[in-house]
Write a protein that holds these residues in place. Sequence first.
Motif: not given
Length: 345
Positions: A120, A146-148, A151-152, A228-231, A308
């Motif tokens: 990702n 990913s969903d993150d 969003d990013f 960018l967030k990570h699960p 999450d």
Amino acid sequence: GYDLMKIYAEHLRNLISERIDSDSDKPLEGLHIVVDAGNGAGGFFATQILAPLGANIEGSQFLNPDGSFPNHIPNPENKEAMNSLVEAVKKNHADLGLIFDTDVDRSSAVDENGNPIGGNDLVALAALLASRAHPNLTVVTDSVTSDDLKDFLEKKGIHQHRFKRGYRNVINEAKRLCDEGEDAALAIETSGHAAFADNYFLDDGAYLAAQIVVEAASQSISDLISELKHPAMTEDFRLPVSEKAFRAYGEQVIEDLKNFARESETIELVEPNYEGARIRFTTPYGKGWALIRVSLHESLLPVHLESDQPEAAAYMAKELLEFLSQYPSLDLNDLRDYIADNSNE
């Protein structure tokens, strides 16, 4: 005859020089880049592109092609290969690491802190690079992003079109969208296959690497994707199907799951979705999602699960197991073992 490699290397050198827009014939001076070619065909990137442009390539490794691959498999998705580059970047205090697969149609990077940029992260980075020249960019990706990431990209004004696995699939879909007037200038899989419209939609790892180098010349790569967030949890399961007609059986399971999700209170079906079934879970421990699809080549159903909160993953796995246990031809041991190891009972 033509020395095609020479012409190609010159093309990439020119591309980097033009983008950096420096008067110097050594625009990469002061930049330390470590290349790991894994004894595949990518060594030329260090010696024929980076070094002539003034980059310090000290610490680059496994640049000589050797079909027995004595050091590690040349594959950016291989943990051992990636760790090998991470170590080299840290040891040499480099600004950037680049790694290629055997025939250089895939590449990934390691940032200046020694963090791998694959999956990702790589999609996010490549999309940002493509959006420079394409402000209304649509990026076509494979199905397991990913969903993150979504969003990013949306925050950056980039539209994601999540499609199927298989680099031919994402490339052809991007071309189709372009024909319909959408600026789908990038097709990329989480495996590192990336094809830019500006490069004739070739799946060309050296072209992606060149784009990353241009960016690294003016700022740290890690800053670009820092938001960018990570699960918390990512799990992959492989569920073998013991039916001869495994594809039809698998498609039936997926169809049933979609209908189940449509009726369910705790899970929801994510649409549009072009491969398998993607479902979102709300659990007492947090949120997550799973993608179940039929493998392209083997008689199994791969399941990709992200959440999450670590505790949510086992809860989701249980809900899936409950649904899937009605199918006698599915081997659910992989899922059962995971639940046994991770249950908080």
